[in-house]
Design a protein around this motif. Structure first.
Motif, PDB file in Angstrom:
ATOM      1  N   LEU A   1      -9.956   4.752  38.779  1.00 31.98           N
ATOM      2  CA  LEU A   1     -10.450   4.574  37.414  1.00 31.98           C
ATOM      3  C   LEU A   1     -10.838   3.129  37.177  1.00 31.98           C
ATOM      4  CD1 LEU A   1      -7.399   6.513  36.504  1.00 31.98           C
ATOM      5  CD2 LEU A   1      -9.467   7.228  35.326  1.00 31.98           C
ATOM      6  N   THR A   2     -11.921   2.920  36.462  1.00 34.31           N
ATOM      7  CA  THR A   2     -12.319   1.570  36.071  1.00 34.31           C
ATOM      8  C   THR A   2     -11.687   1.216  34.736  1.00 34.31           C
ATOM      9  OG1 THR A   2     -14.329   2.392  35.015  1.00 34.31           O
ATOM     10  CG2 THR A   2     -14.501   1.719  37.315  1.00 34.31           C
ATOM     11  N   GLU A   3     -11.446  -0.058  34.510  1.00 32.32           N
ATOM     12  CA  GLU A   3     -10.805  -0.517  33.281  1.00 32.32           C
ATOM     13  C   GLU A   3     -11.542   0.018  32.050  1.00 32.32           C
ATOM     14  OE1 GLU A   3      -9.493  -4.693  31.053  1.00 32.32           O
ATOM     15  OE2 GLU A   3     -10.431  -4.725  33.042  1.00 32.32           O
ATOM     16  N   GLY A   4     -10.780   0.583  31.127  1.00 32.73           N
ATOM     17  CA  GLY A   4     -11.353   1.115  29.901  1.00 32.73           C
ATOM     18  C   GLY A   4     -11.796   2.558  29.979  1.00 32.73           C
ATOM     19  N   ALA A   5     -11.793   3.154  31.178  1.00 32.49           N
ATOM     20  CA  ALA A   5     -12.214   4.552  31.315  1.00 32.49           C
ATOM     21  C   ALA A   5     -11.261   5.454  30.533  1.00 32.49           C
ATOM     22  CB  ALA A   5     -12.243   4.955  32.778  1.00 32.49           C
ATOM     23  N   GLU A   6     -11.840   6.390  29.775  1.00 29.45           N
ATOM     24  CA  GLU A   6     -11.052   7.331  28.991  1.00 29.45           C
ATOM     25  C   GLU A   6     -11.652   8.720  29.184  1.00 29.45           C
ATOM     26  OE1 GLU A   6      -9.126   7.745  24.509  1.00 29.45           O
ATOM     27  OE2 GLU A   6     -10.691   6.260  24.919  1.00 29.45           O
ATOM     28  N   LEU A   7     -10.854   9.662  29.634  1.00 23.66           N
ATOM     29  CA  LEU A   7     -11.382  10.983  29.951  1.00 23.66           C
ATOM     30  C   LEU A   7     -10.275  12.011  29.920  1.00 23.66           C
ATOM     31  CD1 LEU A   7     -11.210  11.591  33.607  1.00 23.66           C
ATOM     32  CD2 LEU A   7     -11.514   9.192  33.000  1.00 23.66           C
ATOM     33  N   ARG A   8     -10.679  13.284  30.041  1.00 22.20           N
ATOM     34  CA  ARG A   8      -9.738  14.399  30.117  1.00 22.20           C
ATOM     35  C   ARG A   8     -10.038  15.175  31.395  1.00 22.20           C
ATOM     36  NH1 ARG A   8      -6.844  15.774  25.527  1.00 22.20           N
ATOM     37  NH2 ARG A   8      -7.199  14.348  23.773  1.00 22.20           N
ATOM     38  N   LEU A   9      -9.034  15.271  32.255  1.00 19.47           N
ATOM     39  CA  LEU A   9      -9.199  15.901  33.556  1.00 19.47           C
ATOM     40  C   LEU A   9      -8.779  17.367  33.460  1.00 19.47           C
ATOM     41  CD1 LEU A   9      -9.927  14.934  36.484  1.00 19.47           C
ATOM     42  CD2 LEU A   9      -7.463  14.866  36.908  1.00 19.47           C
ATOM     43  N   PRO A  10      -9.607  18.310  33.940  1.00 20.15           N
ATOM     44  CA  PRO A  10      -9.220  19.724  33.863  1.00 20.15           C
ATOM     45  C   PRO A  10      -8.084  20.055  34.822  1.00 20.15           C
ATOM     46  CG  PRO A  10     -11.274  19.473  35.081  1.00 20.15           C
ATOM     47  CD  PRO A  10     -10.952  18.118  34.516  1.00 20.15           C
ATOM     48  N   LEU A  11      -7.134  20.881  34.324  1.00 22.30           N
ATOM     49  CA  LEU A  11      -5.968  21.279  35.100  1.00 22.30           C
ATOM     50  C   LEU A  11      -5.831  22.796  35.103  1.00 22.30           C
ATOM     51  CD1 LEU A  11      -3.292  18.711  33.794  1.00 22.30           C
ATOM     52  CD2 LEU A  11      -4.791  18.476  35.793  1.00 22.30           C
ATOM     53  N   GLU A  12      -4.959  23.291  36.001  1.00 19.01           N
ATOM     54  CA  GLU A  12      -4.634  24.716  36.074  1.00 19.01           C
ATOM     55  C   GLU A  12      -3.375  24.983  35.248  1.00 19.01           C
ATOM     56  OE1 GLU A  12      -6.320  27.099  37.605  1.00 19.01           O
ATOM     57  OE2 GLU A  12      -7.834  25.741  38.474  1.00 19.01           O
ATOM     58  N   ARG A  13      -3.467  25.906  34.311  1.00 16.20           N
ATOM     59  CA  ARG A  13      -2.348  26.157  33.405  1.00 16.20           C
ATOM     60  C   ARG A  13      -1.066  26.541  34.146  1.00 16.20           C
ATOM     61  NH1 ARG A  13      -1.846  27.349  28.038  1.00 16.20           N
ATOM     62  NH2 ARG A  13      -4.116  27.460  27.761  1.00 16.20           N
ATOM     63  N   ASP A  14      -1.193  27.286  35.246  1.00 19.19           N
ATOM     64  CA  ASP A  14      -0.017  27.779  35.957  1.00 19.19           C
ATOM     65  C   ASP A  14       0.601  26.755  36.904  1.00 19.19           C
ATOM     66  OD1 ASP A  14      -0.266  30.206  34.682  1.00 19.19           O
ATOM     67  OD2 ASP A  14      -1.420  31.128  36.301  1.00 19.19           O
ATOM     68  N   PHE A  15      -0.061  25.625  37.100  1.00 15.02           N
ATOM     69  CA  PHE A  15       0.477  24.583  37.967  1.00 15.02           C
ATOM     70  C   PHE A  15       1.412  23.673  37.169  1.00 15.02           C
ATOM     71  CE2 PHE A  15      -2.837  24.024  41.618  1.00 15.02           C
ATOM     72  CZ  PHE A  15      -2.765  25.385  41.883  1.00 15.02           C
ATOM     73  N   GLU A  16       2.395  23.090  37.872  1.00 13.77           N
ATOM     74  CA  GLU A  16       3.106  21.944  37.330  1.00 13.77           C
ATOM     75  C   GLU A  16       2.512  20.696  37.970  1.00 13.77           C
ATOM     76  OE1 GLU A  16       7.259  22.001  38.251  1.00 13.77           O
ATOM     77  OE2 GLU A  16       6.952  22.388  40.392  1.00 13.77           O
TER      78      GLU A  16
ATOM     79  N   THR B   1      -3.991  22.557  30.393  1.00 16.67           N
ATOM     80  CA  THR B   1      -5.350  22.859  30.834  1.00 16.67           C
ATOM     81  C   THR B   1      -6.186  21.593  30.998  1.00 16.67           C
ATOM     82  OG1 THR B   1      -6.072  23.198  28.546  1.00 16.67           O
ATOM     83  CG2 THR B   1      -5.332  25.140  29.779  1.00 16.67           C
ATOM     84  N   GLU B   2      -5.694  20.470  30.507  1.00 17.83           N
ATOM     85  CA  GLU B   2      -6.379  19.189  30.692  1.00 17.83           C
ATOM     86  C   GLU B   2      -5.370  18.060  30.585  1.00 17.83           C
ATOM     87  OE1 GLU B   2      -9.352  18.934  27.665  1.00 17.83           O
ATOM     88  OE2 GLU B   2      -7.905  18.523  26.076  1.00 17.83           O
ATOM     89  N   LEU B   3      -5.778  16.906  31.114  1.00 14.00           N
ATOM     90  CA  LEU B   3      -4.895  15.747  31.130  1.00 14.00           C
ATOM     91  C   LEU B   3      -5.636  14.516  30.621  1.00 14.00           C
ATOM     92  CD1 LEU B   3      -2.103  14.683  31.909  1.00 14.00           C
ATOM     93  CD2 LEU B   3      -3.048  14.113  34.150  1.00 14.00           C
ATOM     94  N   PRO B   4      -5.206  13.949  29.487  1.00 16.20           N
ATOM     95  CA  PRO B   4      -5.847  12.726  28.978  1.00 16.20           C
ATOM     96  C   PRO B   4      -5.451  11.505  29.811  1.00 16.20           C
ATOM     97  CG  PRO B   4      -4.645  13.918  27.248  1.00 16.20           C
ATOM     98  CD  PRO B   4      -4.190  14.465  28.564  1.00 16.20           C
ATOM     99  N   LEU B   5      -6.444  10.706  30.174  1.00 12.80           N
ATOM    100  CA  LEU B   5      -6.233   9.485  30.946  1.00 12.80           C
ATOM    101  C   LEU B   5      -6.938   8.322  30.287  1.00 12.80           C
ATOM    102  CD1 LEU B   5      -6.980  10.947  34.506  1.00 12.80           C
ATOM    103  CD2 LEU B   5      -4.714  10.391  33.608  1.00 12.80           C
ATOM    104  N   LEU B   6      -6.279   7.162  30.257  1.00  9.98           N
ATOM    105  CA  LEU B   6      -6.870   5.928  29.748  1.00  9.98           C
ATOM    106  C   LEU B   6      -6.473   4.802  30.685  1.00  9.98           C
ATOM    107  CD1 LEU B   6      -8.316   4.100  27.688  1.00  9.98           C
ATOM    108  CD2 LEU B   6      -6.152   4.025  26.390  1.00  9.98           C
ATOM    109  N   ALA B   7      -7.461   4.185  31.341  1.00  6.59           N
ATOM    110  CA  ALA B   7      -7.190   3.108  32.295  1.00  6.59           C
ATOM    111  C   ALA B   7      -7.074   1.780  31.565  1.00  6.59           C
ATOM    112  CB  ALA B   7      -8.294   3.044  33.334  1.00  6.59           C
TER     113      ALA B   7
END
Length: 319
Positions: free
Chosen positions: A195-210, A240-246
């Motif tokens: 991730l580059t500094e300041g990047a903000e996004l939501r990564l798709p995930l699988e609901r049944d996974f931990e 179902t998604e994961l918020p990320l902020l670098a």
């Protein structure tokens, strides 16, 4: 990489039902491997032993090894697991009892499936880069595949998932439609997120996974929790998604999978289903041909530590 702990405790894992979304930030512990390498052990952890089938994570470096031998892990055995070698800097020379001889470089996948039995060594080449930085991970094999024939794979080209401020390399499994060529035996994912500094996004995930996230470099807010090297954030299931902020230029590892339903016993470099299996594996390594021979390593192979006096029994995945 081996677990070089001379007094390894019995690690009892498996059998826990999936939990809902959580945010458990867990600190790793410093472990010394040999004379020149110190690692941050993030799994198994005082708070959690497994994430899906991922059962062991060591993060090492960046280490300046310009005037040192670097990684030197003598021949040692494995059973019941896969080892995943992942580098950001440096090189590691892999040898095993199948006759494999392979240099693994940054962002290449070195994947060894121990199956019923294998032995291997890992070392920095004699002429090596100044810095060494990477992670060693293990995947527990399910009962249906843990007695399979051993194998080694090297994949220099891996799929990527890109977005503004993000470059994801899929190490194992599938992420957002991109699938690694590495062989898997349970539904799981492992991905390196740059991730580059300041990047903000939501990564798709699988609901049944931990899932869990650990930082290789930099500082990232993962669903509002700051994650930096030396810690791992367990996220549970149901996402179902994961918020990320670098916060800085960063790299994190995303690990996930369906909760591993089998109870396992992990001791030293073995994964079994009973204490008797572990004791037999140790005896076979010390006195028999089961694990084969690693040729070409300049040094003696590792002797196994003594099995602890306490019974080795499988228990739940979380402490």
């Amino acid at each position: 990489m081996s677990n070089l702990d001379l007094k390894p405790s019995a690690t009892r894992c498996g059998g826990e039902a999936g939990t809902g979304p959580v945010k458990d930030l867990l600190a790793g512990r410093q472990v010394r491997l040999g004379e020149s390498t110190e690692v941050r052990r993030l799994l198994p952890n005082l708070g959690r032993r497994m994430v899906g089938a991922w059962c062991f994570v060591d993060h090492y470096g960046p280490d300046d090894i310009a005037d040192e031998p670097g990684m030197q892990v003598p021949p040692h055995p494995h059973m019941g697991l896969q080892t995943v070698s992942w580098l950001h800097e440096g090189e590691v020379l892999h040898r095993d009892s199948l006759g494999s001889l392979q240099t693994v470089r940054p962002y290449e996948l070195g994947l060894m499936t121990s199956g019923r039995a294998i032995s291997h060594s890992e070392e920095s080449p004699r002429r090596h880069a100044r810095l060494l930085h990477g992670a060693q991970l293990w995947v527990a094999l399910p009962d249906a595949h843990r007695h399979t024939a051993p194998a080694f794979e090297h994949h220099s080209e891996l799929p990527t998932v890109n977005a503004t401020g993000l470059r994801s390399t899929v190490i194992m499994g599938t992420l957002d439609g991109a699938t690694s060529p590495g062989t898997t035996h349970t539904p799981l994912v492992g991905a390196d997120l740059a991730l580059t500094e300041g990047a903000e996004l939501r990564l798709p995930l699988e609901r049944d996974f931990e899932y869990a996230v650990l930082a290789m470099t930099g500082s990232v807010d993962v669903d509002g929790v700051r994650v930096e090297p030396g810690s791992i954030l367990y996220l549970g299931c149901g996402r179902t998604e994961l918020p990320l902020l670098a916060r800085t230029d960063s790299a994190v590892l995303l690990l996930g999978g369906e909760p591993f339903e089998e109870g396992i016993v992990m001791w030293w470099n073995f994964i079994g289903r009973s204490g008797e299996e572990i004791v037999q594996a140790r005896e076979d390594w010390m006195s028999g041909p089961r694990f084969g021979e690693v040729h070409g390593y300049d040094g003696a192979r590792l002797a196994a530590p003594e099995v602890p006096a306490v019974p080795l029994k499988p228990r739940g995945r979380a402490r």
